[in-house]
Design a protein around this motif. Structure first.
Motif, mmCIF file in Angstrom:
data_model
loop_
_atom_site.group_PDB
_atom_site.id
_atom_site.type_symbol
_atom_site.label_atom_id
_atom_site.label_comp_id
_atom_site.label_asym_id
_atom_site.label_seq_id
_atom_site.Cartn_x
_atom_site.Cartn_y
_atom_site.Cartn_z
ATOM 1 N N ALA A 38 23.918 52.115 2.719
ATOM 2 C CA ALA A 38 22.853 52.577 3.614
ATOM 3 C C ALA A 38 22.520 53.901 3.312
ATOM 4 C CB ALA A 38 22.905 52.293 5.150
ATOM 5 N N ILE A 39 21.414 54.507 3.573
ATOM 6 C CA ILE A 39 20.960 55.943 3.366
ATOM 7 C C ILE A 39 20.336 56.768 4.609
ATOM 8 C CG2 ILE A 39 18.913 55.399 1.911
ATOM 9 C CD1 ILE A 39 19.017 57.937 0.466
ATOM 10 N N ASP A 40 20.843 57.715 5.170
ATOM 11 C CA ASP A 40 20.095 58.525 5.902
ATOM 12 C C ASP A 40 20.020 60.016 5.347
ATOM 13 O OD1 ASP A 40 19.896 56.442 7.847
ATOM 14 O OD2 ASP A 40 22.071 56.486 8.201
ATOM 15 N N LYS A 41 19.073 60.753 6.029
ATOM 16 C CA LYS A 41 18.819 62.125 5.550
ATOM 17 C C LYS A 41 18.706 62.870 6.901
ATOM 18 C CE LYS A 41 15.055 60.832 3.261
ATOM 19 N NZ LYS A 41 13.853 60.873 2.591
ATOM 20 N N PHE A 42 19.152 64.214 6.607
ATOM 21 C CA PHE A 42 18.948 65.064 7.857
ATOM 22 C C PHE A 42 18.643 66.449 7.345
ATOM 23 C CE2 PHE A 42 23.592 64.916 6.397
ATOM 24 C CZ PHE A 42 23.864 66.230 6.123
ATOM 25 N N LYS A 43 18.098 67.091 8.014
ATOM 26 C CA LYS A 43 17.681 68.468 8.185
ATOM 27 C C LYS A 43 18.152 69.268 9.322
ATOM 28 C CE LYS A 43 13.953 67.961 4.951
ATOM 29 N NZ LYS A 43 12.326 68.227 4.776
ATOM 30 N N VAL A 44 18.774 70.326 9.466
ATOM 31 C CA VAL A 44 19.150 71.003 10.515
ATOM 32 C C VAL A 44 18.722 72.550 10.361
ATOM 33 C CG1 VAL A 44 21.203 71.923 11.775
ATOM 34 C CG2 VAL A 44 21.358 69.535 10.798
ATOM 35 N N THR A 45 18.029 73.097 11.329
ATOM 36 C CA THR A 45 17.649 74.457 11.393
ATOM 37 C C THR A 45 18.260 75.301 12.567
ATOM 38 O OG1 THR A 45 15.572 74.098 10.718
ATOM 39 C CG2 THR A 45 15.875 76.109 11.822
ATOM 40 N N LEU A 46 19.138 76.191 12.360
ATOM 41 C CA LEU A 46 19.822 77.009 13.277
ATOM 42 C C LEU A 46 19.092 78.233 13.387
ATOM 43 C CD1 LEU A 46 23.438 76.512 11.756
ATOM 44 C CD2 LEU A 46 22.588 75.336 13.640
ATOM 45 N N SER A 47 18.750 78.750 14.756
ATOM 46 C CA SER A 47 18.031 79.696 15.073
ATOM 47 C C SER A 47 18.679 80.738 16.110
ATOM 48 C CB SER A 47 16.722 79.057 15.846
ATOM 49 O OG SER A 47 15.898 78.378 15.190
ATOM 50 N N GLY A 48 18.879 81.924 15.402
ATOM 51 C CA GLY A 48 19.456 82.886 16.330
ATOM 52 C C GLY A 48 18.471 84.175 16.581
ATOM 53 N N VAL A 49 18.816 85.254 16.436
ATOM 54 C CA VAL A 49 18.112 86.560 16.845
ATOM 55 C C VAL A 49 18.713 87.355 15.423
ATOM 56 C CG1 VAL A 49 17.845 88.589 18.142
ATOM 57 C CG2 VAL A 49 18.034 86.191 19.205
ATOM 58 N N GLY A 50 17.550 87.818 14.856
ATOM 59 C CA GLY A 50 17.788 88.940 13.650
ATOM 60 C C GLY A 50 17.765 90.122 13.922
ATOM 61 N N THR A 51 18.884 90.877 13.238
ATOM 62 C CA THR A 51 18.898 92.366 13.627
ATOM 63 C C THR A 51 19.503 92.823 12.140
ATOM 64 O OG1 THR A 51 20.202 93.651 15.003
ATOM 65 C CG2 THR A 51 21.422 91.935 14.064
ATOM 66 N N HIS A 52 19.743 94.171 12.379
ATOM 67 C CA HIS A 52 20.182 95.107 11.139
ATOM 68 C C HIS A 52 21.638 94.627 10.985
ATOM 69 C CE1 HIS A 52 21.152 98.429 8.760
ATOM 70 N NE2 HIS A 52 19.971 98.595 8.363
ATOM 71 N N ALA A 53 22.039 94.502 9.737
ATOM 72 C CA ALA A 53 23.415 94.353 9.350
ATOM 73 C C ALA A 53 24.341 94.834 9.808
ATOM 74 C CB ALA A 53 23.579 93.868 7.824
ATOM 75 N N SER A 54 24.007 96.423 10.091
ATOM 76 C CA SER A 54 25.232 97.549 10.843
ATOM 77 C C SER A 54 25.381 97.137 12.229
ATOM 78 C CB SER A 54 24.574 98.818 10.554
ATOM 79 O OG SER A 54 23.414 99.066 11.288
ATOM 80 N N ALA A 55 24.427 96.305 12.863
ATOM 81 C CA ALA A 55 24.539 96.300 14.291
ATOM 82 C C ALA A 55 24.382 94.873 14.757
ATOM 83 C CB ALA A 55 23.401 97.026 15.177
ATOM 84 N N ALA B 261 19.819 80.636 3.885
ATOM 85 C CA ALA B 261 19.838 81.722 4.922
ATOM 86 C C ALA B 261 19.661 83.163 4.598
ATOM 87 C CB ALA B 261 21.187 81.506 5.481
ATOM 88 N N GLY B 262 18.786 83.714 5.185
ATOM 89 C CA GLY B 262 18.399 85.144 4.994
ATOM 90 C C GLY B 262 18.178 85.375 3.329
ATOM 91 N N ASN B 263 17.426 86.457 3.291
ATOM 92 C CA ASN B 263 16.686 86.935 1.922
ATOM 93 C C ASN B 263 16.981 88.231 1.440
ATOM 94 O OD1 ASN B 263 15.005 88.444 3.738
ATOM 95 N ND2 ASN B 263 13.465 86.951 3.798
ATOM 96 N N THR B 264 17.707 89.057 2.048
ATOM 97 C CA THR B 264 17.955 90.399 1.721
ATOM 98 C C THR B 264 19.393 90.832 2.158
ATOM 99 O OG1 THR B 264 17.124 92.783 1.147
ATOM 100 C CG2 THR B 264 17.072 91.669 3.497
ATOM 101 N N TRP B 265 20.200 91.983 1.774
ATOM 102 C CA TRP B 265 21.547 92.268 1.664
ATOM 103 C C TRP B 265 21.868 92.889 3.172
ATOM 104 C CZ3 TRP B 265 23.305 97.321 2.109
ATOM 105 C CH2 TRP B 265 22.416 98.403 1.973
ATOM 106 N N ASN B 266 20.649 93.540 3.805
ATOM 107 C CA ASN B 266 21.164 94.244 4.820
ATOM 108 C C ASN B 266 20.375 93.732 6.316
ATOM 109 O OD1 ASN B 266 18.581 94.934 4.240
ATOM 110 N ND2 ASN B 266 18.898 97.433 4.536
ATOM 111 N N VAL B 267 20.119 92.547 6.319
ATOM 112 C CA VAL B 267 19.585 92.088 7.426
ATOM 113 C C VAL B 267 20.213 90.822 7.858
ATOM 114 C CG1 VAL B 267 17.226 90.897 8.201
ATOM 115 C CG2 VAL B 267 17.176 92.942 6.947
ATOM 116 N N LEU B 268 20.636 90.772 9.171
ATOM 117 C CA LEU B 268 20.981 89.344 9.619
ATOM 118 C C LEU B 268 19.763 88.698 10.178
ATOM 119 C CD1 LEU B 268 23.856 90.432 11.965
ATOM 120 C CD2 LEU B 268 24.015 89.728 9.653
ATOM 121 N N PRO B 269 19.583 87.405 9.617
ATOM 122 C CA PRO B 269 18.247 86.646 9.518
ATOM 123 C C PRO B 269 18.118 85.745 10.823
ATOM 124 C CG PRO B 269 20.060 85.253 8.343
ATOM 125 C CD PRO B 269 20.562 86.586 8.361
ATOM 126 N N GLU B 270 17.122 85.479 11.222
ATOM 127 C CA GLU B 270 16.784 84.641 12.570
ATOM 128 C C GLU B 270 17.386 83.197 12.385
ATOM 129 O OE1 GLU B 270 12.717 85.281 13.851
ATOM 130 O OE2 GLU B 270 13.369 87.169 14.876
#
Length: 381
Positions: free
Chosen positions: A179-196, A237-246
């Motif tokens: 049998a086949i089942d499919k899933f999609k999971v979205t994890l939502s947080g708060v974005g910020t600068h990678a240094s903080a 997840a994410g799209n650049t090196w110095n940003v924590l994604p939402e």
């Protein structure tokens, strides 16, 4: 309708197969394929049935009204660029018959020709189902909704398979696919600068922890003698090196054979995702898609097919697997048998180098034709 010898018919079917292979079409877009199938059947004076579906072909052979049985072949291709190197390779960029459905079409056309030759002698009626959209798990349900299974007592189909000699036919009663089942999971947080990172809620650690935890569902929850697979196939997840994604995202599939195991995995999946996210202070949203059930071959019909098939082809015990096929949706409503026919190849389906041997086509045609006759004789009042 001129009479063709079996050798002449085989040659014609191979020509049809090569044409279908050169011009493959994706699920729900099989317009030219549909037109070609109709034209061939009409030239043979086979009755085409009405349908509200835009693709797929449904036809009937037989002068008596019952019993009514069905033969099914899928007709769609895959979004794959062909690299098989055969002379009749796909001429459609990025689309390929990488699962061998072109051979299924040709085989069912061959059966249609053979059955039409003896239509008056058939002790019942045969419905031909050239099914759209198998690859996206929608076609069988569309066929059912269209009413094409109305009054059908049993259904027969096959799929070509590599790693088996050309024309060898695999059969097994009971469950043969997952049998086949499919899933999609979205994890939502708060974005910020990678240094903080303290100023945000980073969903990436939650993503990693969740994926790792999900792998324990099978290894630490299931009976080791029962099959189950949880596969994560796409992560983002994410799209650049110095940003924590939402947000972070992953998707994948669950494959099972046992109904209770299917329920158990789904329950543990939701618990694992929700509680892992909560521990990471992340919001988790799950989209779950209940897919097709397992292919489950009727024991009595399988015995009939085994007995009949051994008269004209070598057989072997079909190996159960967790791959799926929406033929199972038909079997959820009526008894059916789904077999494997060896294609002589060594490359798995859904691979750009995949190719099935032309020689399996006439075997498939006879498989449909001879077993249809046997079923009608056995099911006749």
């Amino acid at each position: 309708m001129s009479h063709l010898s079996l050798a002449e018919l085989e040659k014609q079917l191979i020509t049809y197969r090569h044409d279908f292979h050169e011009y493959p079409e994706l699920a729900n877009h099989e317009f030219k394929t549909t037109a070609k199938i109709k034209a061939i059947l009409e030239a043979w004076h086979i009755k085409i049935l009405p349908t509200k579906l835009k693709t797929g072909v449904f036809a009937e052979i037989g002068l008596k009204t019952k019993p009514l049985i069905a033969l099914r072949a899928d007709i769609d291709a895959l979004p794959i660029t062909e690299a098989s190197g055969v002379s009749f390779s796909s001429k459609v960029p990025g689309v390929m018959h990488a699962c061998g459905h072109d051979t299924h079409i040709a085989a069912l056309l061959g059966a249609a020709y053979l059955l039409k030759q003896e239509e008056a002698a058939l002790p019942g009626k045969i419905r031909l189902i050239f099914q759209l959209s198998e690859e996206d798990q929608e076609g069988a349900l569309q066929v059912i909704d269209d009413g094409q299974l109305t009054d059908v007592k049993a259904i027969l189909g096959f799929h070509n398979t590599p790693q088996q000699p050309v024309g060898a036919i695999g059969l097994k009663a009971g469950i043969t696919s997952g049998a086949i089942d499919k899933f999609k999971v979205t994890l939502s947080g708060v974005g910020t600068h990678a240094s903080a990172p303290q100023n945000g809620k980073d969903p990436i650690p939650a993503l990693g922890a969740t994926i790792s935890a999900l792998q324990t569902i099978v290894s630490r929850n299931l009976d080791p003698f029962k099959a189950g697979v949880v596969s994560i196939t796409h992560v983002n997840a994410g799209n650049t090196w110095n940003v924590l994604p939402e947000k972070a995202f992953f998707e994948g599939t669950v494959r099972t054979a046992d109904k209770e195991v299917r329920k158990q995995i789904k329950q543990r999946f939701f618990e694992t995702v929700k509680y892992t996210a909560k521990a990471q202070q992340i919001q988790a949203d799950i989209d779950w898609y209940d897919g097709d059930p397992s292919v489950d071959n009727d024991a009595k019909l399988t015995a009939l097919v085994q007995d009949e098939t051994e008269k004209f082809a070598p057989t072997y015990v079909q190996q159960s697997k967790l791959g799926s096929d929406d033929f199972a949706c038909y079997q959820a409503l009526i008894p059916g048998v789904y077999a494997n026919i060896g294609n002589g190849g060594s490359v798995s389906a859904h691979n750009p180098h995949f190719i099935a041997d032309d020689k399996l086509i006439i075997v498939g045609a006879q498989f449909f034709e001879k077993n249809a006759r046997r079923w009608l004789a056995e099911l006749a009042d």
